[in-house]
Every structure is written in structure tokens, then in C-alpha cells.
Design an enzyme around this catalytic site. Structure first.
Site, PDB file in Angstrom:
ATOM      1  N   GLU A 155     -16.555   6.285   3.499  1.00 44.56           N
ATOM      2  CA  GLU A 155     -15.992   5.688   4.533  1.00 44.56           C
ATOM      3  C   GLU A 155     -15.844   6.890   5.737  1.00 44.56           C
ATOM      4  OE1 GLU A 155     -11.771   5.132   4.736  1.00 44.56           O
ATOM      5  OE2 GLU A 155     -11.421   5.798   2.972  1.00 44.56           O
ATOM      6  N   LYS A 197      -2.563   6.627   1.338  1.00 50.51           N
ATOM      7  CA  LYS A 197      -2.530   7.102   2.623  1.00 50.51           C
ATOM      8  C   LYS A 197      -1.456   8.282   2.664  1.00 50.51           C
ATOM      9  CE  LYS A 197      -3.020   4.669   6.956  1.00 50.51           C
ATOM     10  NZ  LYS A 197      -4.343   4.593   7.371  1.00 50.51           N
ATOM     11  N   ARG A 221       1.011  -1.272  -0.019  1.00 50.29           N
ATOM     12  CA  ARG A 221      -0.059   0.040  -0.016  1.00 50.29           C
ATOM     13  C   ARG A 221       1.014   1.259   0.086  1.00 50.29           C
ATOM     14  NH1 ARG A 221      -4.539   0.118   4.561  1.00 50.29           N
ATOM     15  NH2 ARG A 221      -2.765   0.907   5.685  1.00 50.29           N
TER      16      ARG A 221
HETATM   17  C1  LIG Z   1      -5.394   3.702   7.311  1.00 49.94           C
HETATM   18  C2  LIG Z   1      -6.886   4.036   6.922  1.00 49.94           C
HETATM   19  C3  LIG Z   1      -7.817   3.147   7.094  1.00 49.94           C
HETATM   20  C4  LIG Z   1      -7.802   1.765   7.802  1.00 49.94           C
HETATM   21  O1  LIG Z   1      -6.997   1.024   7.252  1.00 49.94           O
HETATM   22  P1  LIG Z   1      -6.078  -0.437   8.150  1.00 49.94           P
HETATM   23  O2  LIG Z   1      -5.311  -0.901   7.124  1.00 49.94           O
HETATM   24  O3  LIG Z   1      -7.175  -1.152   8.440  1.00 49.94           O
HETATM   25  O4  LIG Z   1      -5.704   0.398   9.357  1.00 49.94           O
HETATM   26  C5  LIG Z   1      -9.239   3.293   6.667  1.00 49.94           C
HETATM   27  N1  LIG Z   1      -9.460   4.552   6.109  1.00 49.94           N
HETATM   28  C6  LIG Z   1      -8.288   5.490   5.956  1.00 49.94           C
HETATM   29  C7  LIG Z   1      -8.798   7.095   5.460  1.00 49.94           C
HETATM   30  C8  LIG Z   1      -7.304   5.183   6.444  1.00 49.94           C
HETATM   31  O5  LIG Z   1      -6.224   6.230   6.303  1.00 49.94           O
END
Ligand SMILES: *Cc1c(COP(=O)(O)O)cnc(C)c1O
Length: 341
Positions: free
Chosen positions: A220, A184, A82
């Protein structure tokens, strides 16, 4: 190994510097070999790409002590992959995936005294990140970068028991249709701070973001993906190119299907459907699943049948199975657990 004298059960989610962090620098088109250092500070030019144009991305993961006393991490290869996607989208050099996993392992090993013991509910949070470190004043990618991994012990997410939260439908957008919602990037969080503080001021725990183009579909929250459970026990998660692909959510879908024998669906979820679901949860590394009890759309309340006092039954099973896998109580699918020690 002597553990630090820390009141594990009462730790919050705060930064507590640990002894060592991994640092590698990118210069003249190549990464150096990197090393573990003690200095928790970063010194760089005032004109650094990260400071001027937010050229930075990060990852978040945890190390756990298992029931039989091993220290493990959960699917670090997916964090590495990722981060590669994040770097490419931000015109940053990729830190090779195998070296990413190796850096995580080395950093956790070096901070073993801070890995909370089994049963404490606490974990060692791991934060890999990268940023543009040389001077850029005209808008362009940096030439030099730093990749770092630090760790910090964090307390149990549900202190004093699980408490379903109340969220609101947010009038701000998190991610544009062809923007950066799927990576991210620090910038995704900077622009969500106003929205989350506004939600808190209005008495809500979190924001439910809808798709920016039509505002009809569920995306989300600021930092966690949605899982819904239908009244006939199907597990449904929204599908969209602007959702950050949560490793927790992807893992929970496998758990639902292969461990609990449930039907799973990744598809577009219209907000109009939400009132018909039986359970709702937010998935991410921090909480694994945080149950949602109530969703408020401009004064109109949707009260989940699972209520405001406990997790719904399917959410609870998903939570217990995945945390069981992470803590070594339940056998993990091939490749999910990286044993550090
Ligand atoms: C990091 C993140 C998540 C959760 O991802 P995980 O890999 O399960 O920790 C969900 N949404 C956003 C916007 C994120 O930055």
C-alpha cells in the site's frame, strides 16, 4: 444550531480545535466513565509510555451532513473493531467497542456547529486515539492510558477538481512481514516520514510500498490502500497480512460487487502485473479514492491508460457511488450509516 462562520470550501486538512473532546482515563485496571471537556491540551509526565516508547494508536473517520440535513458517520463500528485490534497488538487496554461508538457520537454532537453543511465538500474529521500516559522507563506497557476523541473540520480533498497523482516504488519498507503494518499505530507513521519527504523531494506525490520480504508484491502507500481495475473491468486489491485494512477499500469492494455488478478480487498483486492494469486508485477516509496516473519504478514509468487529467471510468463510478452513500443520495447497505442527528 448556529454553524460557525467558517469558509468551508477553502479549509485545508489542518487541525482547527473545536469546542469539545471526549476523554476517558484507564487506571487500576479499569476505564472511568469519561466526559466531554473543553481543554484541548494534554498534561502528563515526561516519562509517559507514549513519549518514550510510542505506545499509541489512532483511528480516522468523518461526520457528514447528508442531503436531507442529517449528521451521520460512516461505519464507526469498523473503526471501533480496528482500534481493538490495534490496542491488543500494542498491549493496550481495549476501550469497549460500543463505548467507542458512543464517544464518537457524543463528540460530534457537542461540536455540531463545526459539521460542514451539505454540498460544501468539507467534512468533520474525527480522530479517536489512545496513549500510554504514566511513567515507564524500563521497556514495558504503561499501567495508565488515556482515550480521547477530538474533531476538526477539513476541506474538500479535491480542491479545484480531481488530479491524478504520480507515485514511486519506494526503496524503504513500511511494514515487516510479522510486524505492525496491519494496525493503526502511530509508530507506522513516524518511520514513514523520511520516505514520504524523500518522495516529495524527488517530485513524487506518494510511495508505493512493496512487500518487505520479497519486494515483488504491491502492499500500500503510507496511508491508503490500492485498488486496481483490470482492462476487463475487474476490481483488484492486494491481499497481505501487513496491509492496514482500510474501511474505505473494504466498502468500495462491496460497492463494486453489489452496486456496480463488477467482479472483485482480493489477492496477491505482483508489481510485474501493474503495467497491465487500466486504472489505479488510493483508498482512504481522506480522499475516498485518489486516482493514480503514473507509477515510477527507478526511472521506468508506468502510465495508467486513464491518464493524468481525470479519474478512470470505473474509479469514478466507485467514487461517486460511495460518496453518494455517505452523503445520503444513494441508499446505503444495512448498518453502514450511523445517524447522529
Ligand atoms: C488509515 C489507513 C488507511 C485507510 O484506512 P481507512 O479506514 O479507509 O481510512 C490505509 N492505510 C494505512 C496505513 C492507514 O493507516
Amino acid at each position: 444550531m448556529e454553524k460557525k462562520n467558517i469558509d468551508w470550501a477553502n479549509l485545508g486538512f489542518n487541525y482547527l480545535p473545536t469546542d469539545k473532546r471526549f476523554v476517558a482515563n484507564y487506571k487500576d485496571g479499569a476505564w472511568d466513565e469519561g466526559s466531554l471537556i473543553s481543554d484541548a491540551t494534554v498534561t502528563m509526565t515526561e516519562c509517559a509510555g507514549v513519549l518514550q516508547y510510542a505506545q499509541t494508536c489512532f483511528e480516522g473517520m468523518k461526520a457528514y451532513t447528508t442531503e436531507d440535513g442529517h449528521i451521520v458517520t460512516f461505519r464507526p463500528d469498523l473503526n471501533a473493531a480496528r482500534m481493538e485490534e490495534s490496542c491488543k497488538r500494542l498491549e493496550m487496554p481495549v476501550f469497549p467497542q460500543d463505548r467507542f461508538v458512543d464517544a464518537v457520537v457524543k463528540t460530534v454532537e457537542a461540536n455540531e456547529a463545526y459539521v460542514p453543511p451539505y454540498g460544501s465538500g468539507a467534512t468533520l474529521y474525527i480522530r479517536p486515539f489512545m496513549f500510554g500516559s504514566d511513567a515507564v522507563i524500563g521497556v514495558k506497557p504503561s499501567n495508565e492510558y488515556q482515550f480521547r476523541v477530538f474533531t476538526t473540520p477539513v476541506g474538500p480533498y479535491f480542491k479545484g477538481g480531481v488530479k491524478p497523482i504520480t507515485i514511486r516504488v519506494c526503496d524503504f519498507d513500511r511494514a515487516a512481514p510479522h510486524g505492525t503494518g496491519h494496525i493503526k499505530a502511530g509508530l507506522n507513521y513516524a518511520m514513514s516520514l523520511y520516505a514520504i519527504m524523500d518522495a516529495h523531494r524527488q517530485g513524487f506525490d506518494e510511495n508505493m510500498y512493496l512487500d518487505a520480504a520479497t519486494r515483488t508484491k504491491v502492499e500500500e502507500t503510507g496511508g491508503a490502500n490500492f485498488l486496481f481495475v483490470t482492462k476487463d473491468n475487474k476490481v483488484v486489491t492486494p491481499k497481505s497480512d501487513s496491509i492496514l485494512p482500510s474501511i474505505t477499500r473494504r466498502s468500495l469492494l462491496v460497492v463494486a460487487k453489489d452496486y456496480l455488478g463488477l467482479e472483485v478480487e482480493e489477492r496477491e498483486v505482483y508489481f510485474d502485473e501493474v503495467k497491465d492494469f487500466a486504472e489505479c486508485g488510493l483508498c482512504g477516509t481522506a480522499a475516498v479514492i485518489s486516482p493514480v496516473g503514473k507509477i515510477v519504478d527507478h526511472g521506468k514509468e508506468i502510465c495508467m491508460p486513464s491518464g493524468m487529467s481525470e479519474m478512470g471510468p470505473v474509479t469514478k463510478k466507485l467514487y461517486e457511488t460511495l460518496t453518494g452513500i455517505q452523503m445520503g443520495r444513494i441508499e446505503a447497505p444495512e448498518g453502514w450509516i450511523k445517524v447522529i442527528k
